[in-house]
Design a protein around this motif. Structure first.
Motif, PDB file in Angstrom:
ATOM      1  N   ASP A 116       0.806  -1.262  -0.203  1.00 27.03           N
ATOM      2  CA  ASP A 116      -0.023  -0.124   0.192  1.00 27.03           C
ATOM      3  C   ASP A 116       1.014   1.021   0.245  1.00 27.03           C
ATOM      4  OD1 ASP A 116       0.947   0.492   3.047  1.00 27.03           O
ATOM      5  OD2 ASP A 116      -0.776  -0.187   3.590  1.00 27.03           O
ATOM      6  N   TYR A 164      -2.329  -6.667  -0.142  1.00 31.44           N
ATOM      7  CA  TYR A 164      -3.185  -8.042  -0.957  1.00 31.44           C
ATOM      8  C   TYR A 164      -1.763  -8.870  -1.817  1.00 31.44           C
ATOM      9  CZ  TYR A 164      -3.632  -5.631  -4.598  1.00 31.44           C
ATOM     10  OH  TYR A 164      -3.687  -4.893  -6.283  1.00 31.44           O
ATOM     11  N   ARG A 195      -6.974 -10.534   1.294  1.00 29.06           N
ATOM     12  CA  ARG A 195      -6.080  -8.941   1.884  1.00 29.06           C
ATOM     13  C   ARG A 195      -5.858  -8.533   3.891  1.00 29.06           C
ATOM     14  NH1 ARG A 195      -6.176  -4.061  -0.580  1.00 29.06           N
ATOM     15  NH2 ARG A 195      -7.338  -4.587  -2.515  1.00 29.06           N
ATOM     16  N   PHE A 199      -5.178  -6.233   6.789  1.00 26.15           N
ATOM     17  CA  PHE A 199      -5.309  -5.272   7.138  1.00 26.15           C
ATOM     18  C   PHE A 199      -4.343  -4.587   8.505  1.00 26.15           C
ATOM     19  CE2 PHE A 199      -8.801  -6.311   5.173  1.00 26.15           C
ATOM     20  CZ  PHE A 199      -9.839  -5.404   4.641  1.00 26.15           C
ATOM     21  N   TYR A 200      -4.766  -3.451   8.653  1.00 24.94           N
ATOM     22  CA  TYR A 200      -3.926  -2.880  10.227  1.00 24.94           C
ATOM     23  C   TYR A 200      -4.508  -2.261  10.498  1.00 24.94           C
ATOM     24  CZ  TYR A 200      -0.029  -4.820   6.827  1.00 24.94           C
ATOM     25  OH  TYR A 200       0.931  -5.513   5.521  1.00 24.94           O
TER      26      TYR A 200
END
Length: 279
Positions: A170, A177, A192, A194-195
């Motif tokens: 990103d 992803y 994918r 996520f953070y």
């Protein structure tokens, strides 16, 4: 494709190995950027990086279904995975899944050689053998993968297949992803990450499995929650760390797992022990 060889009988997630991220060497002394090492670890293993361990070894202490899990990881001084071996036997009451995974660093990335078999009722329901080659860019970041495999059973002759993967970061240079496509429709799709605001991994969402990464008040990696929805079964599992060492790496964990098949249920509880050697 990561070590979550992405749901069907090929699922490998490593819930007992929970750790914080730290590095002993300074960025200037390592040929590979720290962020790249963290991203590659997620791409290969679908799990946060260890607390700069040299060797991590995990064994089964107890399991109420007579299943067994073994993992061993080796890292260089910069925290980069050099090789990993995993061997598992999962008893599912009416059948048994045996699998092994052998990851090694090669010149252009990593290779994961794997073997999975599913036995039951005196027959081979499924067998698959293959190798996933992960390719890196000129900075050492994993950007693509190719899985070449052969699969078959007692009732189906062997056939070959290929699954290709691409990996993207990103705008904050975090592994965002992977996208898989190819012969095996059961693994195709987007995986994918996520953070959290502090950039710790929060979740992995895939076509058949969702993983949530848990942290305690000290921000230690304290557990995982996994939900699986596949054509074969519905599953849920929660893993919690019970003991840590002085480096905040988990040394003992318990997992409670429930698998709902069309005609029966597997209720599995097991405990894993991990030992760490540091640089």
């Amino acid at each position: 494709m990561s070590l979550v060889i992405k749901s069907s009988p090929l699922v490998l997630v490593i819930p007992a190995l929970l750790a914080s991220v730290a590095h002993a060497d300074t960025p200037g002394s390592c040929p590979i950027n720290k962020d790249i090492i963290v991203n590659n670890h997620l791409a290969l293993l679908s799990m946060p990086e260890f607390n700069h361990a040299r060797v991590v070894e995990t064994v089964t202490e107890s399991d109420n279904t007579r299943s067994a899990f073994y993992y061993k990881f080796n890292y260089d001084r910069c925290g980069q995975l050099t090789d990993m071996y995993a061997q598992m036997t999962r008893n599912e009451l009416r059948f048994r899944i045996d699998s092994s995974y052998d990851i090694s660093k090669i010149q252009q990335g990593w290779r994961n050689s794997y073997n999975v078999t599913l036995f039951g009722m005196n027959k081979l329901f499924y067998a698959r053998e293959g190798a996933i080659d992960y390719q890196t860019d000129d900075k050492g970041l994993i950007v693509s993968s190719t899985d070449n495999y052969i699969s078959g059973s007692d009732e189906k002759k062997a056939e070959t297949g290929v699954t290709d993967g691409i990996y993207k970061t990103d705008d904050k240079f975090r592994m965002a992803y992977s996208l898989l496509s190819g012969s095996d429709e059961s693994v195709n799709g987007e995986y994918r990450f996520f953070y959290q605001p502090d950039n710790k991994p929060f979740a992995l969402i895939s076509p058949t499995m969702n993983i949530s990464y848990l942290y305690d008040q000290q921000q230690r990696a304290s557990g995982m929650i996994e939900i699986t929805v596949s054509p074969y079964y519905l599953g849920s599992k929660q893993t919690d760390c019970l003991e840590w060492n002085d480096r905040n790496d988990c040394t003992k964990s318990i997992s409670k797992e429930l698998e709902l098949f069309p005609t029966y249920v597997v209720d599995r509880n097991y405990c894993l022990r991990s030992t760490y050697t540091y640089w």
